[in-house]
Design a protein around this motif. Sequence first.
Motif, PDB file in Angstrom:
ATOM      1  N   LYS A  12       0.832  -1.215   0.000  1.00 57.76           N
ATOM      2  CA  LYS A  12       0.000   0.000   0.000  1.00 57.76           C
ATOM      3  C   LYS A  12       0.862   1.259   0.000  1.00 57.76           C
ATOM      4  CE  LYS A  12      -3.923  -2.104   2.332  1.00 57.76           C
ATOM      5  NZ  LYS A  12      -4.705  -2.155   3.583  1.00 57.76           N
ATOM      6  N   ARG A  13       1.924   1.244   0.766  1.00 59.80           N
ATOM      7  CA  ARG A  13       2.794   2.418   0.921  1.00 59.80           C
ATOM      8  C   ARG A  13       3.414   2.836  -0.410  1.00 59.80           C
ATOM      9  NH1 ARG A  13       5.148   3.728   5.980  1.00 59.80           N
ATOM     10  NH2 ARG A  13       6.716   5.353   5.781  1.00 59.80           N
ATOM     11  N   VAL A  14       3.816   1.865  -1.220  1.00 57.97           N
ATOM     12  CA  VAL A  14       4.504   2.167  -2.481  1.00 57.97           C
ATOM     13  C   VAL A  14       3.602   1.966  -3.707  1.00 57.97           C
ATOM     14  CG1 VAL A  14       6.770   1.700  -1.499  1.00 57.97           C
ATOM     15  CG2 VAL A  14       5.540  -0.144  -2.661  1.00 57.97           C
ATOM     16  N   SER A  15       2.352   1.609  -3.472  1.00 56.42           N
ATOM     17  CA  SER A  15       1.362   1.423  -4.554  1.00 56.42           C
ATOM     18  C   SER A  15       1.808   0.396  -5.585  1.00 56.42           C
ATOM     19  CB  SER A  15       1.048   2.761  -5.233  1.00 56.42           C
ATOM     20  OG  SER A  15       0.520   3.669  -4.302  1.00 56.42           O
ATOM     21  N   LEU A  16       2.356  -0.702  -5.081  1.00 55.44           N
ATOM     22  CA  LEU A  16       2.756  -1.812  -5.942  1.00 55.44           C
ATOM     23  C   LEU A  16       2.173  -3.100  -5.379  1.00 55.44           C
ATOM     24  CD1 LEU A  16       6.552  -1.012  -6.438  1.00 55.44           C
ATOM     25  CD2 LEU A  16       4.730  -0.700  -8.116  1.00 55.44           C
ATOM     26  N   SER A  17       1.913  -4.056  -6.262  1.00 53.67           N
ATOM     27  CA  SER A  17       1.408  -5.349  -5.806  1.00 53.67           C
ATOM     28  C   SER A  17       2.520  -6.129  -5.109  1.00 53.67           C
ATOM     29  CB  SER A  17       0.875  -6.158  -6.982  1.00 53.67           C
ATOM     30  OG  SER A  17       1.942  -6.552  -7.822  1.00 53.67           O
ATOM     31  N   LYS A  18       2.130  -7.103  -4.319  1.00 52.02           N
ATOM     32  CA  LYS A  18       3.119  -7.958  -3.651  1.00 52.02           C
ATOM     33  C   LYS A  18       4.001  -8.700  -4.659  1.00 52.02           C
ATOM     34  CE  LYS A  18       0.232  -8.459   0.410  1.00 52.02           C
ATOM     35  NZ  LYS A  18      -0.559  -9.381   1.221  1.00 52.02           N
ATOM     36  N   PRO A  19       3.430  -9.240  -5.755  1.00 53.25           N
ATOM     37  CA  PRO A  19       4.306  -9.881  -6.751  1.00 53.25           C
ATOM     38  C   PRO A  19       5.311  -8.908  -7.379  1.00 53.25           C
ATOM     39  CG  PRO A  19       2.054 -10.630  -7.051  1.00 53.25           C
ATOM     40  CD  PRO A  19       2.013  -9.493  -6.068  1.00 53.25           C
ATOM     41  N   THR A  20       4.915  -7.662  -7.574  1.00 57.50           N
ATOM     42  CA  THR A  20       5.843  -6.676  -8.135  1.00 57.50           C
ATOM     43  C   THR A  20       6.969  -6.386  -7.152  1.00 57.50           C
ATOM     44  OG1 THR A  20       4.135  -5.707  -9.527  1.00 57.50           O
ATOM     45  CG2 THR A  20       6.055  -4.327  -9.050  1.00 57.50           C
ATOM     46  N   ILE A  21       6.641  -6.289  -5.879  1.00 51.16           N
ATOM     47  CA  ILE A  21       7.681  -6.090  -4.865  1.00 51.16           C
ATOM     48  C   ILE A  21       8.648  -7.268  -4.884  1.00 51.16           C
ATOM     49  CG2 ILE A  21       8.116  -5.940  -2.387  1.00 51.16           C
ATOM     50  CD1 ILE A  21       5.405  -4.357  -2.262  1.00 51.16           C
ATOM     51  N   GLU A  49      13.886   2.614   5.259  1.00 49.75           N
ATOM     52  CA  GLU A  49      14.793   2.087   4.228  1.00 49.75           C
ATOM     53  C   GLU A  49      14.084   1.992   2.881  1.00 49.75           C
ATOM     54  OE1 GLU A  49      16.346  -1.671   5.543  1.00 49.75           O
ATOM     55  OE2 GLU A  49      17.450  -0.765   7.212  1.00 49.75           O
ATOM     56  N   VAL A  50      12.851   1.515   2.913  1.00 45.74           N
ATOM     57  CA  VAL A  50      12.073   1.383   1.678  1.00 45.74           C
ATOM     58  C   VAL A  50      11.792   2.761   1.089  1.00 45.74           C
ATOM     59  CG1 VAL A  50       9.870   0.615   0.721  1.00 45.74           C
ATOM     60  CG2 VAL A  50      11.078  -0.813   2.377  1.00 45.74           C
ATOM     61  N   ASP A  51      11.384   3.703   1.944  1.00 46.45           N
ATOM     62  CA  ASP A  51      11.108   5.061   1.469  1.00 46.45           C
ATOM     63  C   ASP A  51      12.336   5.673   0.811  1.00 46.45           C
ATOM     64  OD1 ASP A  51       8.537   4.844   2.489  1.00 46.45           O
ATOM     65  OD2 ASP A  51       8.973   6.034   4.289  1.00 46.45           O
ATOM     66  N   ALA A  52      13.487   5.528   1.456  1.00 42.55           N
ATOM     67  CA  ALA A  52      14.733   6.091   0.916  1.00 42.55           C
ATOM     68  C   ALA A  52      15.090   5.445  -0.419  1.00 42.55           C
ATOM     69  CB  ALA A  52      15.871   5.909   1.925  1.00 42.55           C
ATOM     70  N   TRP A  53      14.907   4.131  -0.530  1.00 44.67           N
ATOM     71  CA  TRP A  53      15.236   3.434  -1.772  1.00 44.67           C
ATOM     72  C   TRP A  53      14.356   3.932  -2.917  1.00 44.67           C
ATOM     73  CZ3 TRP A  53      13.173   0.375  -5.586  1.00 44.67           C
ATOM     74  CH2 TRP A  53      14.078  -0.293  -6.407  1.00 44.67           C
ATOM     75  N   PHE A  54      13.055   4.003  -2.677  1.00 44.79           N
ATOM     76  CA  PHE A  54      12.155   4.462  -3.741  1.00 44.79           C
ATOM     77  C   PHE A  54      12.422   5.915  -4.107  1.00 44.79           C
ATOM     78  CE2 PHE A  54       9.818   0.570  -2.977  1.00 44.79           C
ATOM     79  CZ  PHE A  54       9.395   0.247  -4.255  1.00 44.79           C
ATOM     80  N   LEU A  55      12.724   6.754  -3.143  1.00 43.40           N
ATOM     81  CA  LEU A  55      13.054   8.145  -3.421  1.00 43.40           C
ATOM     82  C   LEU A  55      14.294   8.229  -4.295  1.00 43.40           C
ATOM     83  CD1 LEU A  55      12.486  11.141  -3.005  1.00 43.40           C
ATOM     84  CD2 LEU A  55      13.880  11.010  -0.931  1.00 43.40           C
ATOM     85  N   ALA A  56      15.330   7.477  -3.947  1.00 42.49           N
ATOM     86  CA  ALA A  56      16.577   7.490  -4.716  1.00 42.49           C
ATOM     87  C   ALA A  56      16.357   6.990  -6.140  1.00 42.49           C
ATOM     88  CB  ALA A  56      17.644   6.647  -4.024  1.00 42.49           C
ATOM     89  N   GLN A  59      14.449   9.550  -8.296  1.00 46.95           N
ATOM     90  CA  GLN A  59      15.311  10.642  -8.717  1.00 46.95           C
ATOM     91  C   GLN A  59      16.238  10.198  -9.842  1.00 46.95           C
ATOM     92  OE1 GLN A  59      17.107  11.815  -5.011  1.00 46.95           O
ATOM     93  NE2 GLN A  59      15.397  13.150  -4.499  1.00 46.95           N
ATOM     94  N   CYS A  60      16.734   8.955  -9.784  1.00 49.71           N
ATOM     95  CA  CYS A  60      17.615   8.429 -10.830  1.00 49.71           C
ATOM     96  C   CYS A  60      16.893   8.311 -12.156  1.00 49.71           C
ATOM     97  CB  CYS A  60      18.174   7.055 -10.436  1.00 49.71           C
ATOM     98  SG  CYS A  60      19.378   7.119  -9.102  1.00 49.71           S
ATOM     99  N   GLU A  61      15.602   8.024 -12.100  1.00 53.46           N
ATOM    100  CA  GLU A  61      14.813   7.830 -13.317  1.00 53.46           C
ATOM    101  C   GLU A  61      14.224   9.139 -13.829  1.00 53.46           C
ATOM    102  OE1 GLU A  61      11.994   4.842 -12.266  1.00 53.46           O
ATOM    103  OE2 GLU A  61      13.517   3.284 -12.095  1.00 53.46           O
ATOM    104  N   GLY A  62      14.597  10.263 -13.200  1.00 55.00           N
ATOM    105  CA  GLY A  62      14.118  11.553 -13.657  1.00 55.00           C
ATOM    106  C   GLY A  62      12.741  11.913 -13.140  1.00 55.00           C
ATOM    107  N   GLY A  63      12.304  11.244 -12.080  1.00 52.82           N
ATOM    108  CA  GLY A  63      11.001  11.555 -11.490  1.00 52.82           C
ATOM    109  C   GLY A  63      11.085  12.789 -10.637  1.00 52.82           C
ATOM    110  N   GLU A  64      10.170  12.895  -9.698  1.00 54.15           N
ATOM    111  CA  GLU A  64      10.063  14.072  -8.836  1.00 54.15           C
ATOM    112  C   GLU A  64      11.349  14.424  -8.140  1.00 54.15           C
ATOM    113  OE1 GLU A  64       6.807  13.481  -6.181  1.00 54.15           O
ATOM    114  OE2 GLU A  64       5.465  13.009  -7.789  1.00 54.15           O
TER     115      GLU A  64
END
Length: 64
Positions: A12-21, A49-56, A59-64
């Motif tokens: 829920k936090r990252v808006s991804l399915s469990k299989p995608t995670i 840790e998860v929040d920091a990973w997704f944020l990083a 940013q690498c992919e040119g997102g927010e």
Amino acid sequence: MPTIISNTELSKRVSLSKPTIWRYRQRYADFPKPIVIEGSGVLRWVAEEVDAWFLAHRQCEGGE
């Protein structure tokens, strides 16, 4: 103290399915490692840790 979350909360936090995670865990060697609850095999995650990973990665992919 770190915030520990379940697979469902992570999904829920990252808006991804469990299989995608699960696929992210296989694809990205630097994806945060889960905490395994001894004797049960239950996975938990450190939310910060998860929040920091997704944020990083965003940013690498040119997102927010």
